[in-house]
Design a protein around this motif. Structure first.
Motif, PDB file in Angstrom:
ATOM      1  N   LEU A  51       0.998  -1.082  -0.366  1.00 35.96           N
ATOM      2  CA  LEU A  51       0.104  -0.566   0.077  1.00 35.96           C
ATOM      3  C   LEU A  51       0.812   1.459  -0.217  1.00 35.96           C
ATOM      4  N   LEU A  52      -0.095   2.014  -0.955  1.00 38.95           N
ATOM      5  CA  LEU A  52       1.468   3.536  -0.879  1.00 38.95           C
ATOM      6  C   LEU A  52       0.243   4.370  -0.588  1.00 38.95           C
ATOM      7  N   ALA A  53       0.289   4.987   0.557  1.00 32.59           N
ATOM      8  CA  ALA A  53      -0.415   6.962   0.930  1.00 32.59           C
ATOM      9  C   ALA A  53      -0.128   7.688   0.365  1.00 32.59           C
ATOM     10  N   ASN A  54      -0.198   8.963   0.299  1.00 31.94           N
ATOM     11  CA  ASN A  54       0.835   9.861   0.042  1.00 31.94           C
ATOM     12  C   ASN A  54       0.048  11.450   0.665  1.00 31.94           C
ATOM     13  N   PRO A  55       0.403  12.295   1.375  1.00 33.71           N
ATOM     14  CA  PRO A  55      -0.254  12.955   2.014  1.00 33.71           C
ATOM     15  C   PRO A  55      -0.793  13.532   1.075  1.00 33.71           C
ATOM     16  N   VAL A  82      -2.165   5.715   9.740  1.00 34.75           N
ATOM     17  CA  VAL A  82      -2.101   5.628   8.495  1.00 34.75           C
ATOM     18  C   VAL A  82      -2.243   7.227   8.306  1.00 34.75           C
ATOM     19  N   PRO A  83      -3.796   7.156   8.547  1.00 35.25           N
ATOM     20  CA  PRO A  83      -4.557   8.241   8.600  1.00 35.25           C
ATOM     21  C   PRO A  83      -3.775   9.012   9.237  1.00 35.25           C
ATOM     22  N   HIS A  84      -3.291   9.122  10.397  1.00 37.54           N
ATOM     23  CA  HIS A  84      -2.637  10.089  11.107  1.00 37.54           C
ATOM     24  C   HIS A  84      -1.491  10.349  10.631  1.00 37.54           C
ATOM     25  N   LEU A  85      -0.955   9.780  10.608  1.00 38.60           N
ATOM     26  CA  LEU A  85       0.694   9.472   9.241  1.00 38.60           C
ATOM     27  C   LEU A  85       0.355  10.807   8.082  1.00 38.60           C
ATOM     28  N   LEU A  86      -0.646  10.795   7.735  1.00 40.07           N
ATOM     29  CA  LEU A  86      -0.327  11.377   6.240  1.00 40.07           C
ATOM     30  C   LEU A  86      -1.215  12.840   6.669  1.00 40.07           C
ATOM     31  N   SER A  87      -1.770  13.090   7.661  1.00 36.01           N
ATOM     32  CA  SER A  87      -1.644  14.456   8.387  1.00 36.01           C
ATOM     33  C   SER A  87      -0.853  14.791   8.894  1.00 36.01           C
ATOM     34  N   LEU A  88       0.215  14.085   8.990  1.00 32.08           N
ATOM     35  CA  LEU A  88       1.781  15.194   9.349  1.00 32.08           C
ATOM     36  C   LEU A  88       2.511  15.691   7.903  1.00 32.08           C
ATOM     37  N   GLY A  89       1.538  15.078   7.394  1.00 30.97           N
ATOM     38  CA  GLY A  89       2.940  15.587   5.921  1.00 30.97           C
ATOM     39  C   GLY A  89       3.601  14.382   5.125  1.00 30.97           C
ATOM     40  N   LEU A  90       2.775  12.677   5.874  1.00 26.57           N
ATOM     41  CA  LEU A  90       4.215  11.567   4.851  1.00 26.57           C
ATOM     42  C   LEU A  90       3.851  11.171   4.678  1.00 26.57           C
ATOM     43  N   ARG A  91       4.234  10.499   3.570  1.00 30.31           N
ATOM     44  CA  ARG A  91       4.422   9.729   2.847  1.00 30.31           C
ATOM     45  C   ARG A  91       4.522   8.147   3.356  1.00 30.31           C
ATOM     46  N   VAL A  96      -0.684   5.290  21.130  1.00 31.75           N
ATOM     47  CA  VAL A  96       0.244   5.161  19.945  1.00 31.75           C
ATOM     48  C   VAL A  96       0.486   6.216  19.595  1.00 31.75           C
ATOM     49  N   ASN A  97      -0.046   6.392  18.061  1.00 30.75           N
ATOM     50  CA  ASN A  97       0.271   7.604  17.477  1.00 30.75           C
ATOM     51  C   ASN A  97       0.901   8.773  18.132  1.00 30.75           C
TER      52      ASN A  97
END
Length: 343
Positions: A30-34, A60-69, A323-324
């Motif tokens: 899986l690849l998720a881009n902000p 994953v949604p939390h990391l996306l909210s931080l601008g991370l791929r 954890v997040n």
């Protein structure tokens, strides 16, 4: 009590599905881009047993909210990734090299990623920091302690269990009983619900660390309290596809890992130290990987942060918000203030 964070669904539009052939094995990831472009850094998240890339759905949604791929593979043997029969394919050295190839494919040669792991994935990310340090900018593990390669003669799984009786279940998993006993949709559903906290009508569990999986209880297993019906059916479909031989091969690598890690041991103690910023998040109620197992870790790190959450082994789901938060705090330190300002 922390609120439950956003999570991915099995067919979530925020993630793309890709495949890449590595060492003649097809890997699904899986690849998720902000939404903000470009991303500020790339995370590579590694799941364990019995799980899938989807196990990181709350993170994953939390990391996306931080601008991370975010890159999240189905690990070798699981889900949409191939499940080779040979146990040697699953060695830590092979997997570290595979993940380095995947990272380079996504982010480019010479670029680094932040590694995160849970369960076997935690063991993988620690060892990847040894085998492929040029790929890693920082590393964290949820539940799984760092176990440096051992000097001295080979110790088989029986010997490991004598020192760590909480690993006794691994003797069963390394054999053929479980993979031969968990076949078909009904028993696979019972197995997965049981592993994820389900109980029989009499309140009995499907697993404990001393005996392993109670195969005779699977057909009467109730629903997991940690997954909804859509999620359970997704896991069942993914596991029925290939069965448990591949996932259980991870428990059959004791000798090959020892053989390959002689190379690291011979380089000296410094080769066994993890030099990038690191974090261990323990789970207070984890019977398989109790927090006490991390007590010796400090001297093996240049920089190690310790955190703990109130949860069992499935801390990524049971204590997702905490954890997040710990991951976000860690990233704000190792990646700079931009991530910190978004927490």
């Amino acid at each position: 009590m922390s609120s439950t964070p956003d999570k991915l669904t099995p067919n979530d539009p925020r993630v793309e599905h890709h495949t890449l052939t590595i060492r003649n094995n097809k890997w699904h990831y899986l690849l998720a881009n902000p939404s903000s472009s470009p991303s500020t850094a790339t995370m590579l998240l590694v799941h364990g047993w019995p799980d899938l890339a989807f196990g990181w759905r709350y993170q994953v949604p939390h990391l996306l909210s931080l601008g991370l791929r975010v890159i999240i593979p189905d690990m070798l043997g699981y889900g949409g990734t191939d499940a080779p029969a040979l146990e040697r394919e699953y060695s830590m050295k092979n997997i570290a090299n595979d993940l380095a190839t995947l990272a380079a494919h996504v982010v480019g040669e010479g670029e680094r990623v932040v590694l995160g792991g849970h369960d076997w994935g935690g063991a993988v990310v620690w060892k990847m920091a040894l085998w492929r340090p040029e790929v890693v900018s920082a590393v964290f593990s949820v539940c799984t302690p760092y176990a440096p390669p051992r000097e001295g003669p080979y110790v088989d799984l029986e010997g490991v269990v004598k020192r760590l009786p909480n690993f006794r279940y691994q003797l069963q998993l390394a054999g053929r009983e479980v993979e031969e006993g968990v076949v078909g949709e009904e028993r696979t559903r019972g197995f997965l619900c049981g592993m994820y906290g389900g109980r029989t009508r009499d309140g009995e569990r499907a697993f404990d660390t001393q005996k392993g999986v109670f195969l005779e209880k699977l057909e009467g297993m109730g629903m997991s309290p940690l997954l909804n019906e859509e999620e359970v059916e997704f896991y069942v479909r993914e596991y029925v596809r290939k069965g448990l031989h591949g996932p259980l091969n991870w428990y059959r690598t004791t000798r090959v890992n020892w053989e390959e890690e002689r190379e690291l041991v011979e380089r000296g103690t410094e080769a066994l130290r993890i030099k990038v910023p690191s974090m261990i998040v323990t789970a207070s109620k984890d019977d398989a990987l109790p927090p006490a197992m991390t007590a010796y870790m400090g001297p093996w790190f240049d920089s190690l942060e310790r955190r703990e959450v109130e949860a069992g082994h499935w801390a990524l789901w049971q204590a997702a918000a905490d954890v997040n938060r710990h991951i976000g705090d860690f990233l704000s330190k190792v990646l700079g203030t931009e991530q910190g300002s978004k927490l």
